[in-house]
Each structure stands twice: as structure tokens, then as C-alpha cells.
Design a protein around this motif. Structure first.
Motif, PDB file in Angstrom:
ATOM      1  N   ILE A  22     -31.717 -12.684 -49.220  1.00  0.00           N
ATOM      2  CA  ILE A  22     -32.126 -13.437 -50.429  1.00  0.00           C
ATOM      3  C   ILE A  22     -32.210 -12.276 -51.418  1.00  0.00           C
ATOM      4  CG2 ILE A  22     -33.949 -14.542 -51.719  1.00  0.00           C
ATOM      5  CD1 ILE A  22     -34.644 -15.882 -48.953  1.00  0.00           C
ATOM      6  N   VAL A  23     -31.353 -12.799 -52.323  1.00  0.00           N
ATOM      7  CA  VAL A  23     -31.177 -11.678 -53.829  1.00  0.00           C
ATOM      8  C   VAL A  23     -32.070 -12.273 -54.689  1.00  0.00           C
ATOM      9  CG1 VAL A  23     -29.814 -10.589 -55.370  1.00  0.00           C
ATOM     10  CG2 VAL A  23     -29.188 -10.894 -53.079  1.00  0.00           C
ATOM     11  N   SER A  24     -33.141 -11.749 -55.313  1.00  0.00           N
ATOM     12  CA  SER A  24     -33.917 -12.469 -56.460  1.00  0.00           C
ATOM     13  C   SER A  24     -33.192 -12.037 -58.040  1.00  0.00           C
ATOM     14  CB  SER A  24     -35.239 -11.907 -56.444  1.00  0.00           C
ATOM     15  OG  SER A  24     -36.052 -12.481 -55.505  1.00  0.00           O
ATOM     16  N   LEU A  25     -32.825 -12.767 -58.819  1.00  0.00           N
ATOM     17  CA  LEU A  25     -32.320 -12.455 -59.999  1.00  0.00           C
ATOM     18  C   LEU A  25     -32.948 -13.234 -61.244  1.00  0.00           C
ATOM     19  CD1 LEU A  25     -29.648 -13.995 -57.975  1.00  0.00           C
ATOM     20  CD2 LEU A  25     -28.789 -12.177 -59.364  1.00  0.00           C
ATOM     21  N   SER A  26     -32.712 -12.739 -62.315  1.00  0.00           N
ATOM     22  CA  SER A  26     -33.284 -13.331 -63.684  1.00  0.00           C
ATOM     23  C   SER A  26     -32.309 -13.267 -64.762  1.00  0.00           C
ATOM     24  CB  SER A  26     -34.671 -12.713 -63.784  1.00  0.00           C
ATOM     25  OG  SER A  26     -34.323 -11.595 -64.270  1.00  0.00           O
ATOM     26  N   TRP A  27     -32.344 -14.243 -65.737  1.00  0.00           N
ATOM     27  CA  TRP A  27     -31.438 -13.754 -67.036  1.00  0.00           C
ATOM     28  C   TRP A  27     -32.546 -14.670 -68.014  1.00  0.00           C
ATOM     29  CZ3 TRP A  27     -30.985 -17.034 -62.700  1.00  0.00           C
ATOM     30  CH2 TRP A  27     -31.206 -18.236 -63.127  1.00  0.00           C
ATOM     31  N   PRO A  28     -32.029 -14.202 -69.447  1.00  0.00           N
ATOM     32  CA  PRO A  28     -32.587 -15.019 -70.560  1.00  0.00           C
ATOM     33  C   PRO A  28     -32.713 -16.273 -70.484  1.00  0.00           C
ATOM     34  CG  PRO A  28     -31.128 -13.041 -71.418  1.00  0.00           C
ATOM     35  CD  PRO A  28     -30.808 -13.386 -69.841  1.00  0.00           C
ATOM     36  N   ALA A  29     -33.853 -17.130 -70.894  1.00  0.00           N
ATOM     37  CA  ALA A  29     -34.017 -18.536 -71.082  1.00  0.00           C
ATOM     38  C   ALA A  29     -33.311 -18.621 -72.301  1.00  0.00           C
ATOM     39  CB  ALA A  29     -35.258 -18.793 -71.162  1.00  0.00           C
ATOM     40  N   PRO A  30     -32.580 -19.801 -72.222  1.00  0.00           N
ATOM     41  CA  PRO A  30     -31.751 -20.277 -73.441  1.00  0.00           C
ATOM     42  C   PRO A  30     -32.460 -20.683 -74.791  1.00  0.00           C
ATOM     43  CG  PRO A  30     -31.422 -21.843 -71.867  1.00  0.00           C
ATOM     44  CD  PRO A  30     -32.245 -20.761 -71.253  1.00  0.00           C
ATOM     45  N   VAL A  31     -33.725 -21.104 -74.368  1.00  0.00           N
ATOM     46  CA  VAL A  31     -34.393 -21.505 -75.576  1.00  0.00           C
ATOM     47  C   VAL A  31     -35.791 -20.953 -76.093  1.00  0.00           C
ATOM     48  CG1 VAL A  31     -35.873 -23.786 -76.125  1.00  0.00           C
ATOM     49  CG2 VAL A  31     -34.011 -23.839 -74.647  1.00  0.00           C
ATOM     50  N   ASP A  32     -36.419 -20.535 -75.234  1.00  0.00           N
ATOM     51  CA  ASP A  32     -37.707 -19.907 -75.662  1.00  0.00           C
ATOM     52  C   ASP A  32     -37.776 -18.488 -75.651  1.00  0.00           C
ATOM     53  OD1 ASP A  32     -37.954 -19.196 -73.012  1.00  0.00           O
ATOM     54  OD2 ASP A  32     -39.877 -20.270 -72.469  1.00  0.00           O
ATOM     55  N   GLY A  33     -36.736 -17.722 -75.323  1.00  0.00           N
ATOM     56  CA  GLY A  33     -36.590 -16.214 -75.341  1.00  0.00           C
ATOM     57  C   GLY A  33     -37.554 -15.700 -74.077  1.00  0.00           C
ATOM     58  N   GLY A  34     -38.017 -16.418 -73.103  1.00  0.00           N
ATOM     59  CA  GLY A  34     -38.361 -16.032 -71.913  1.00  0.00           C
ATOM     60  C   GLY A  34     -37.391 -15.564 -70.987  1.00  0.00           C
ATOM     61  N   ARG A  35     -37.518 -15.608 -69.516  1.00  0.00           N
ATOM     62  CA  ARG A  35     -36.542 -15.427 -68.481  1.00  0.00           C
ATOM     63  C   ARG A  35     -36.697 -16.669 -67.691  1.00  0.00           C
ATOM     64  NH1 ARG A  35     -33.941 -11.012 -69.304  1.00  0.00           N
ATOM     65  NH2 ARG A  35     -33.082 -11.129 -67.085  1.00  0.00           N
ATOM     66  N   ARG A  36     -35.343 -16.761 -66.995  1.00  0.00           N
ATOM     67  CA  ARG A  36     -35.318 -17.851 -65.914  1.00  0.00           C
ATOM     68  C   ARG A  36     -35.233 -17.045 -64.612  1.00  0.00           C
ATOM     69  NH1 ARG A  36     -31.578 -22.815 -66.877  1.00  0.00           N
ATOM     70  NH2 ARG A  36     -32.820 -23.370 -64.880  1.00  0.00           N
TER      71      ARG A  36
END
Length: 172
Positions: free
Chosen positions: A92-106
Motif C-alpha cells: 500500500i502506497v499513501s499519496l496526497s495532492w493539493p485539494a482543488p477547492v480549499d487549498g488543503g490536501r487530499r
């Protein structure tokens, strides 16, 4: 005569609505192909991935699924374009990227089974993870390694599919 006119107007209207759905969303660094009818959806020959290749395929999969950019040079590090590898635990690989709306992360977890990319949304720190996105109504996401590129194909439950070719310097 009026019913013939109504039929023609309705047909033209429906054709115009369908034309909008066929247009691909604009992309930045992703080379996305058109939505096409699903053909052979059988699995390709088994692919054995090392840890680095597994991370690359997961990054490519999340970038294609979530419309993120990818930077081939970044595959040697942990950050690849907008998608970042946050860690790995076994398969299992854990990833994240910028949230498109609020500037947080998904956040999401990714695992590879054969040529299929499975993923699930996660919430770091909460101990919560949603179900894997591999139900009957979820798109099936497959990958193929083609030289220095990763082809990601999503097949939807209505039989259509999208293909995204992503450049990557693989390390085997």
C-alpha cells in the motif's frame, strides 16, 4: 408534420447535449485520450513491480484519476508534480495532492493487483479509511508500462473508457 418537426428538433438537441459530454476536460501536463468504447478489458500479462515502480504506477494512477499534473523528473524523489508519495507499507502506497477547492490536501491509499490500480480515500491522523474503490459501479483502472511511459486506462460501468499516457523514468 408537427410531430416530424418535433422529432428532428429533439434529435438535434440530444445530439448537441451528447457532443458536450464527449469533449475532454483540458489538461496541463497529462496527455489524455478521448473517451472510447471499451474493447478488450481482460488483464494484461502479470507485471512484477519493485517498490519504486509500484510508487510510480500509483502516482500515475492518482494523477490520471484526479486530474493532477505529473513531472517525470520527480519520480526519482518523493514529490511528482502535484502528487506526493507520503509513505508505503507493504503493497500500500499513501499519496496526497493539493485539494482543488480549499487549498488543503487530499489523501489516498493505492495498491496494485496485477495490472489493476485500486485506491481509497483516507484521512491521515484520524485512523479512518474509506472502502477501496473497486465496487461494481466504480471505474476499473488499469496500467501498462510502455518504455518510459505509463498508460492508465479507466473503464467505466457504462462501457466507456479514458486513457492517459504519462511519461516516467522507471527504475527497475
Amino acid at each position: 408534420m408537427r410531430s416530424a418537426t418535433a422529432i428532428v428538433v429533439t434529435a438535434v438537441t440530444l445530439a448537441a447535449c451528447g457532443a458536450e459530454a464527449d469533449k475532454a476536460a483540458p489538461t496541463t501536463e497529462l496527455a489524455a485520450g478521448p473517451v472510447v468504447p471499451a474493447g478488450d478489458t481482460g488483464s494484461a500479462a502479470a507485471v512484477v513491480l519493485n517498490e519504486t515502480s509500484r510508487r510510480q504506477v500509483c502516482v500515475a494512477g492518482m494523477a490520471a484519476i484526479h486530474g493532477q499534473t505529473i513531472d517525470a523528473a520527480g519520480f526519482e524523489g518523493e514529490t511528482v508534480g502535484a502528487v506526493r508519495v507520503d509513505g508505503a507499507d507493504g503493497n500500500i502506497v499513501s499519496l496526497s495532492w493539493p485539494a482543488p477547492v480549499d487549498g488543503g490536501r487530499r489523501y489516498a491509499d493505492c495498491r496494485i493487483e496485477g495490472d489493476v490500480i485500486h485506491w481509497r480515500p483516507t484521512r491521515p491522523g484520524s485512523g479512518e479509511a474509506a472502502a477501496w474503490m473497486n465496487g461494481p459501479a466504480d471505474p476499473v483502472t488499469r496500467f501498462a508500462l510502455e518504455g518510459d511511459e505509463i498508460l492508465v486506462t479507466q473503464t467505466f460501468d457504462d462501457g466507456t473508457r479514458t486513457q492517459t499516457m504519462l511519461s516516467a523514468r522507471r527504475q527497475d
